[in-house]
Design an enzyme around this catalytic site. Structure first.
Site, PDB file in Angstrom:
ATOM      1  N   ASP A   1      38.513  28.550  40.470  1.00 50.20           N
ATOM      2  CA  ASP A   1      39.689  28.036  41.173  1.00 50.20           C
ATOM      3  C   ASP A   1      39.386  26.686  41.815  1.00 50.20           C
ATOM      4  OD1 ASP A   1      42.389  28.342  42.417  1.00 50.20           O
ATOM      5  OD2 ASP A   1      41.193  28.414  44.246  1.00 50.20           O
TER       6      ASP A   1
ATOM      7  N   GLU B   1      40.614  31.420  35.301  1.00 50.66           N
ATOM      8  CA  GLU B   1      39.854  30.744  36.357  1.00 50.66           C
ATOM      9  C   GLU B   1      38.376  31.134  36.290  1.00 50.66           C
ATOM     10  OE1 GLU B   1      43.159  30.100  39.906  1.00 50.66           O
ATOM     11  OE2 GLU B   1      41.918  31.916  39.892  1.00 50.66           O
TER      12      GLU B   1
END
Length: 346
Positions: A65, A133
């Site tokens: 992320d 992610e």
């Protein structure tokens, strides 16, 4: 080397080869260390442990992320020269938001490679995006930042996402709804109906939009933002498609504004009082010396005149040389002396 060997034992050779091949199709290169990618595709519902610690893709998801924000921010910064910070932030958010990452995971085939317990269907809105992610986090640990940049720039934004269309497409339904309410001066509220955890322990939220106290759309999701976005989208759809709903909203607004406009008390007086000033009593005027009446006679005020009076003129023409001492009173002796002086003078 030992870790790689152990990892190869855990999966049959054929499955290992298939995983390498699948990852090459997704990434455009072969992994150096396959263990990062295996962990990226391991959902927490498997409950796998190693040395007492849980092994899943949550930590890689956290890392990925952060890397995605940096990489996509870098790409957007270079692509849109001269654009302001707000535009760049909004564009990056659209690319890395959950819905976009879910679609990318599905399109690339990442979702099909995720290992899970199979009982997490309620969490499908997170499954693919989280794995994507985590995959970016695995690329960073395996090959570094530059490899993540090439993957996002060439594979994702070069083949799957039109960055210009994404930048100028409005998808923030909550922002749209708030803007509409401000323009029409209606009150809006996002009411939390329920907050709980699903069977996997993930928090869920259920929100409803209230416009002028009238119920709007409801939305649920695994974050406040996601649930409010859904509720806003459904509310906007109702406002566009249901005339009776929008009529009810403005009728409620009219009732509210009417009550607000009714006076609740008399209008305050604007006149300021000066009672804090101590007023002085008027002093008696001193009598004019020139207008003092003789004793026993009333004082008569004379009208003012622009021409000098006869008395004033006589005073002005008076010569001091004409002023002599008053004659002394004559006696018998002085009269005889004057007569004798006059006789001898002849």
């Amino acid at each position: 080397m030992l870790n790689n060997f152990i990892d190869r034992i855990r999966l049959p050779f054929r499955k290992e080869k298939e995983l390498y091949s699948s990852l090459y199709e997704i990434l455009g290169f072969y992994p150096k260390d396959i263990k990062y990618y295996k962990q990226a595709l391991l959902h927490k519902s498997i409950m796998k442990r190693e040395k007492g610690k849980p092994i899943n893709n949550e930590r890689l998801e956290f890392l990925g992320d952060a890397i995605l924000d940096a990489v996509v921010g870098h790409i957007v910064y270079r692509h849109f020269e001269g654009k302001r910070e707000g535009f760049l932030t909004n564009t990056r958010s659209k690319i890395v938001q959950r819905e976009t990452l879910n679609k990318l995971a599905q399109e690339l085939g990442v979702t099909q490679l995720i290992l899970s317990s199979g009982h997490n269907s309620s969490h499908n809105s997170y499954l693919g995006g989280n794995a994507f992610e985590a995959l970016v986090g695995a690329i960073y640990l395996d090959r570094g930042y530059d490899a993540c940049m090439r993957f996002m720039e060439k594979r994702i934004l070069g083949q799957l996402i039109n960055i210009d269309k994404v930048a100028y497409k409005e998808v923030n339904f909550k922002s749209k709804l708030i803007e509409w309410s401000q323009k029409n001066r209606v009150n809006i509220e996002f009411k939390l109906l329920e907050q709980k955890k699903d069977q996997d322990g993930s928090p869920t939220f259920n929100y409803q939009v209230m416009i002028e106290g009238i119920e709007g759309g409801k939305g649920s999701g695994y974050s406040k933002k996601e649930s409010q976005q859904t509720a806003s989208k459904l509310t906007l759809q109702r406002l566009r498609r249901e005339p009776q709903y929008i009529d009810a909203v403005f009728a409620a607004k009219a009732n509210r504004t009417k009550m607000e406009e009714e006076p609740v008390e008399n209008v305050p007086d604007t006149e300021t009082k000066d009672d804090f000033i101590i007023k002085q009593e008027p002093k008696p005027e001193k009598p004019d010396k020139t207008s003092v009446a003789p004793k026993g006679r009333p004082l008569v005020a004379l009208p003012p005149s622009t021409q000098p009076s006869a008395v004033e003129k006589e005073i002005d023409d008076l010569d001091l040389d004409d002023i002599t001492a008053a004659p002394k009173e004559e006696t018998r002796e002085s009269i005889i002396a004057a007569a004798e002086e006059a006789a001898f003078a002849q």
